[in-house]
Design a protein around this motif. Structure first.
Motif, PDB file in Angstrom:
ATOM      1  N   THR A  54      52.935  39.628  49.199  1.00  0.00           N
ATOM      2  CA  THR A  54      51.868  40.580  49.516  1.00  0.00           C
ATOM      3  C   THR A  54      50.501  40.067  49.075  1.00  0.00           C
ATOM      4  N   VAL A  55      50.417  39.567  47.863  1.00  0.00           N
ATOM      5  CA  VAL A  55      49.128  39.110  47.319  1.00  0.00           C
ATOM      6  C   VAL A  55      48.548  37.980  48.162  1.00  0.00           C
ATOM      7  N   GLU A  56      49.386  37.035  48.535  1.00  0.00           N
ATOM      8  CA  GLU A  56      48.916  35.891  49.322  1.00  0.00           C
ATOM      9  C   GLU A  56      48.371  36.334  50.675  1.00  0.00           C
ATOM     10  N   ILE A  57      49.028  37.320  51.289  1.00  0.00           N
ATOM     11  CA  ILE A  57      48.576  37.820  52.590  1.00  0.00           C
ATOM     12  C   ILE A  57      47.223  38.513  52.449  1.00  0.00           C
ATOM     13  N   ILE A  58      47.074  39.334  51.426  1.00  0.00           N
ATOM     14  CA  ILE A  58      45.800  40.029  51.203  1.00  0.00           C
ATOM     15  C   ILE A  58      44.683  39.023  50.938  1.00  0.00           C
ATOM     16  N   GLN A  59      44.942  38.041  50.097  1.00  0.00           N
ATOM     17  CA  GLN A  59      43.923  37.040  49.764  1.00  0.00           C
ATOM     18  C   GLN A  59      43.481  36.269  50.999  1.00  0.00           C
ATOM     19  N   GLN A  60      44.423  35.933  51.854  1.00  0.00           N
ATOM     20  CA  GLN A  60      44.089  35.202  53.070  1.00  0.00           C
ATOM     21  C   GLN A  60      43.199  36.033  53.986  1.00  0.00           C
ATOM     22  N   LEU A  61      43.543  37.303  54.152  1.00  0.00           N
ATOM     23  CA  LEU A  61      42.757  38.180  55.022  1.00  0.00           C
ATOM     24  C   LEU A  61      41.383  38.482  54.423  1.00  0.00           C
ATOM     25  N   SER A  62      41.305  38.592  53.095  1.00  0.00           N
ATOM     26  CA  SER A  62      40.026  38.918  52.448  1.00  0.00           C
ATOM     27  C   SER A  62      38.995  37.805  52.627  1.00  0.00           C
ATOM     28  N   LYS A  63      39.457  36.592  52.830  1.00  0.00           N
ATOM     29  CA  LYS A  63      38.540  35.466  53.076  1.00  0.00           C
ATOM     30  C   LYS A  63      37.909  35.548  54.462  1.00  0.00           C
ATOM     31  N   GLN A  64      38.539  36.321  55.345  1.00  0.00           N
ATOM     32  CA  GLN A  64      38.077  36.400  56.731  1.00  0.00           C
ATOM     33  C   GLN A  64      37.130  37.569  56.987  1.00  0.00           C
ATOM     34  N   ASP A  65      37.052  38.521  56.054  1.00  0.00           N
ATOM     35  CA  ASP A  65      36.198  39.696  56.266  1.00  0.00           C
ATOM     36  C   ASP A  65      35.685  40.194  54.920  1.00  0.00           C
ATOM     37  N   PRO A  66      34.361  40.175  54.703  1.00  0.00           N
ATOM     38  CA  PRO A  66      33.799  40.577  53.405  1.00  0.00           C
ATOM     39  C   PRO A  66      33.950  42.058  53.099  1.00  0.00           C
ATOM     40  N   ARG A  67      34.386  42.844  54.058  1.00  0.00           N
ATOM     41  CA  ARG A  67      34.579  44.273  53.804  1.00  0.00           C
ATOM     42  C   ARG A  67      35.846  44.547  52.996  1.00  0.00           C
ATOM     43  N   ILE A  68      36.697  43.543  52.845  1.00  0.00           N
ATOM     44  CA  ILE A  68      37.921  43.702  52.048  1.00  0.00           C
ATOM     45  C   ILE A  68      37.620  43.406  50.583  1.00  0.00           C
ATOM     46  N   HIS A  69      37.933  44.353  49.717  1.00  0.00           N
ATOM     47  CA  HIS A  69      37.804  44.166  48.270  1.00  0.00           C
ATOM     48  C   HIS A  69      39.205  44.206  47.671  1.00  0.00           C
ATOM     49  N   PHE A  70      39.637  43.097  47.122  1.00  0.00           N
ATOM     50  CA  PHE A  70      41.003  42.978  46.637  1.00  0.00           C
ATOM     51  C   PHE A  70      41.039  43.080  45.113  1.00  0.00           C
ATOM     52  N   ILE A  71      41.901  43.968  44.622  1.00  0.00           N
ATOM     53  CA  ILE A  71      42.105  44.153  43.180  1.00  0.00           C
ATOM     54  C   ILE A  71      43.591  44.030  42.901  1.00  0.00           C
ATOM     55  N   LYS A  72      43.929  43.455  41.784  1.00  0.00           N
ATOM     56  CA  LYS A  72      45.333  43.297  41.401  1.00  0.00           C
ATOM     57  C   LYS A  72      45.574  43.964  40.056  1.00  0.00           C
ATOM     58  N   ASN A  73      46.471  44.928  40.038  1.00  0.00           N
ATOM     59  CA  ASN A  73      46.835  45.565  38.773  1.00  0.00           C
ATOM     60  C   ASN A  73      47.579  44.576  37.876  1.00  0.00           C
ATOM     61  N   GLU A  74      47.241  44.587  36.616  1.00  0.00           N
ATOM     62  CA  GLU A  74      47.923  43.700  35.671  1.00  0.00           C
ATOM     63  C   GLU A  74      49.363  44.135  35.452  1.00  0.00           C
ATOM     64  N   VAL A  75      49.595  45.438  35.498  1.00  0.00           N
ATOM     65  CA  VAL A  75      50.945  45.999  35.396  1.00  0.00           C
ATOM     66  C   VAL A  75      51.106  47.038  36.491  1.00  0.00           C
ATOM     67  N   ASN A  76      52.345  47.375  36.820  1.00  0.00           N
ATOM     68  CA  ASN A  76      52.610  48.378  37.834  1.00  0.00           C
ATOM     69  C   ASN A  76      52.181  49.756  37.327  1.00  0.00           C
ATOM     70  N   LEU A  77      51.272  50.400  38.058  1.00  0.00           N
ATOM     71  CA  LEU A  77      50.738  51.703  37.658  1.00  0.00           C
ATOM     72  C   LEU A  77      51.323  52.862  38.446  1.00  0.00           C
ATOM     73  N   GLY A  78      51.933  52.581  39.602  1.00  0.00           N
ATOM     74  CA  GLY A  78      52.414  53.640  40.469  1.00  0.00           C
ATOM     75  C   GLY A  78      51.330  54.026  41.463  1.00  0.00           C
ATOM     76  N   VAL A  79      51.742  54.735  42.509  1.00  0.00           N
ATOM     77  CA  VAL A  79      50.826  54.984  43.624  1.00  0.00           C
ATOM     78  C   VAL A  79      49.685  55.930  43.252  1.00  0.00           C
ATOM     79  N   SER A  80      49.930  56.923  42.402  1.00  0.00           N
ATOM     80  CA  SER A  80      48.865  57.872  42.046  1.00  0.00           C
ATOM     81  C   SER A  80      47.741  57.182  41.294  1.00  0.00           C
TER      82      SER A  80
END
Length: 262
Positions: A54-80
């Motif tokens: 998942t991370v690799e796909i997001i990073q690849q797409l974020s390079k193609q459009d500056p409107r994408i802001h990618f953040i990665k949680n250090e630990v799993n926080l859950g959807v809420s």
């Protein structure tokens, strides 16, 4: 396709997309945001500890459009908590949600923003069509009312999270909580309890993916989670059982209309 900005330049829409082990579907979800005919959008994608690509796909797409802001949680926080984090980081006055396995029709945000600017609506949602895990469409669509109040929403949750567009100001005092219930439904009820209405655009502008592993895929589990929502917002046990029964009957009717296309 030409993209339009409906309304004022400051009408930035911040799209919040949590992601967890979403390598099969997330590219389609992200592209459906980037291809919106309404261009004044930022996409806040937060990975919640995925163990696949998942991370690799997001990073690849974020390079193609500056409107994408990618953040990665250090630990799993859950959807809420992940959605709350995205809302806090959002720059727009408007918040939209899109789960990483769902897809928007290209005119979804444009039609909602046009309606909002014409009517001053601050909470909007749309109808849905459905696909299965393999992308095969179902024949039925989910039709919605033009307007829904707090009391009406208690009887049936007609608001699908990935169809929602609402003002960020509602989240000043209301947060998503408790992943063990339908956390989004609890938010909609708490927002409507303030006296506002949710306004529906009765078109299938959301393509919702029905997954066996999703919360809605386990019917017994979703009944229990619905009951927990009523108790969480302060509905007494007897009334909670009444509203839960209403949900069951209306859900049966809803899913009878949905069949896989041959």
């Amino acid at each position: 396709m030409e993209r339009n900005v409906i309304g004022k330049p400051e009408d930035l829409v911040s799209v919040i997309m949590p992601a967890y082990n979403s390598e099969k579907f997330i590219k389609g979800a992200i592209i459906s945001v980037l291809e919106q005919t309404y261009s004044n959008i930022e996409l806040v994608v937060i990975d919640d500890g995925s163990k696949d690509n998942t991370v690799e796909i997001i990073q690849q797409l974020s390079k193609q459009d500056p409107r994408i802001h990618f953040i990665k949680n250090e630990v799993n926080l859950g959807v809420s908590e992940t959605r709350n984090k995205g809302i806090a980081l959002a720059s727009g006055d408007w918040i939209a949600f899109l789960d990483s396995d769902d897809i928007w029709e290209k005119s979804k945000i444009e039609k909602q923003m046009k309606y909002a600017n014409e009517t001053s609506a601050e909470f909007l949602f749309t109808g849905s069509s459905y696909i299965n895990e393999n992308g095969i469409p179902y024949s039925g669509i989910f039709e919605i009312p033009k307007q829904v109040s707090y009391k009406e929403l208690l009887r049936q949750n007609v608001i699908t999270c990935s169809s929602v567009l609402l003002k960020k100001r509602f989240f000043d005092k209301i947060k998503m909580e408790k992943d063990e219930m339908h956390e989004d439904y609890a938010v909609w009820l708490r927002v409507l309890k303030t006296g506002v209405f949710a306004h529906g655009i009765n078109e299938p502008l959301l393509i919702y993916r029905i997954s066996r592993n999703s919360k809605s895929g386990n019917k017994l589990k979703t009944i229990k989670m619905t009951y927990k929502v009523f108790r969480f917002i302060g509905v007494n046990p007897i009334s909670s059982l009444y509203f839960m029964s209403s949900h069951i009957m209306r859900s049966v009717s809803k899913y009878r209309k949905i069949k896989l296309m041959n």
